[in-house]
Design an enzyme around this catalytic site. Structure first.
Site: not given
Ligand code: MRU
Length: 362
Positions: A49, A51, A201, A242, A253
């Site tokens: 997971r 981005a 996370q 993202d 997130k």
């Molecule tokens: O749902 P996820 O774990 O894929 O969430 C995305 C993220 O990891 C976060 O939003 C993050 O801060 C940005 S990804 C570089």
């Protein structure tokens, strides 16, 4: 493939090896992806997971589709569409699939030659992400130094939400990259790590990354940040993103928006760190247009952790009779963002500044 940290790599048969993020920090397990369907499942089930890493796995997924169907472009295109739809919010996913398909279609190659081209392009995407990450690290650490200088600080407290380190962006990440760099520069840095419910996370991944790098950190419940900010315990907030729209509105997130509001109220700089591949230049208004993923209610109703006997288990924390709602992301409006930290330097979160800095990509 280059990079100081590795969220994914190729084995000797050019299968893609990823770290199973679902079991960290309690188990360090690798999973080998050998075909496109496995890469789709790994994205959907959050084995991987974040981005950037989703984008990288998507890129390699298109290569794996090519390998499976011996460079048959029609079959590759069908699977590429499925990969593209595996999660909705992080735009790096669509960006990487589109880039892979453009290269494939423009090449007019097929068979083994096309497979080799797809492999080379997927590696290139990953290597470029590593380079972008290094630059974000430098620019972000410069900002930390400037804030310290202007406020006469001899130590620095950053608050971050979710995980935007090397598990999310291949190399040193986005939001964590400046923190790793600050540590290298000898800055006395401490990180407040939002646990980031429902999937934790922050507690599971960011804390693990930071402890591996020897960076002082403290995990906090998601609702703690406001109190810390009111009590001058946070010097800067940095998160990843993202998807960032042309007007600077930034999806990250769920819970990021509340931290930005609190930072604004307490006059604390709030930065979003991202590579250009996280911009969606087609979207002019992020609040109106960015699609927000809604995930299973079970992510809210159950938690994973170690039992008293040390076994990794899932625990139900909400009674079965109650329903739950699980938005994966929220959008922080540009007006709450001090600036975006990108591989080209810091950029105001506004249509004008983004268009000026990234006009060649639009
Ligand atoms: O749902 P996820 O774990 O894929 O969430 C995305 C993220 O990891 C976060 O939003 C993050 O801060 C940005 S990804 C570089």
């Amino acid at each position: 493939m280059q990079g100081q940290y590795r969220a994914l790599w190729l084995d000797k048969d050019n299968n893609l090896v990823v770290i199973d993020q679902r079991v960290l920090p309690f188990e360090e397990k690798e999973i080998t992806l050998t075909n496109a369907k496995e890469s789709i499942e790994s994205i959907k089930n959050m084995i991987v997971r974040g981005a950037g890493v989703i984008g990288n796995v998507a890129g390699f997924g298109v290569y794996l589709a090519g390998r499976e169907y011996n460079g048959n472009i029609e079959k590759i295109a069908l699977l590429a569409e499925e990969i593209r739809e595996s999660r909705p919010t992080a735009v790096n996913l669509m960006w990487a699939v589109d880039r892979m398909m453009n290269v494939a279609l423009n090449s007019k190659l097929n068979g083994e030659e096309l497979v080799a081209l797809l492999l080379a392009e997927a590696i290139k995407i990953t290597d470029e992400d590593c380079e972008r990450s290094e630059k974000i690290a430098e620019y972000g650490a410069d900002i930390i130094e400037e804030i310290m200088l202007s406020r006469g600080l001899d130590s620095f407290n950053v608050l971050t939400h979710c995980n935007a380190g090397w598990l999310a962006i291949v190399d040193s990440g986005t939001a964590l990259a400046p923190i790793y760099e600050a540590k290298k520069r000898g800055i006395n840095i401490h990180v407040w790590v939002d646990e980031t419910r429902p999937r934790n996370q922050g507690a599971n991944l960011t804390a693990w990354e930071l402890s591996k790098a020897g960076i002082e950190h403290t995990v906090i419940a998601d609702n703690t940040g406001g109190h810390l900010m009111q009590n001058h315990m946070v010097d800067m907030v940095i998160t990843g993103a993202d998807r960032v729209a042309r007007n600077g509105d930034s999806a990250n997130k769920i819970g990021t928006y509340l931290k930005a509001l609190s930072a604004k109220d307490n006059n604390i700089p709030f930065y979003i760190a991202l590579p250009a591949s996280t911009f969606d230049f087609e979207m002019l208004d992020g609040l109106l247009e960015i699609p927000i993923e809604i995930r299973s209610e079970n992510e809210v109703k159950y938690m994973r952790g170690l039992s008293s006997s040390g076994e990794l288990q899932e625990f139900q924390i909400v009674q079965s009779q109650s329903s739950a709602l699980n938005y994966g992301f929220d959008v922080t409006p540009a007006r709450l963002i001090t600036a975006l930290i990108t591989e080209r330097g810091d950029c105001q979160a506004s249509t004008e500044a983004i268009t000026e800095m990234f006009g060649d990509l639009i």
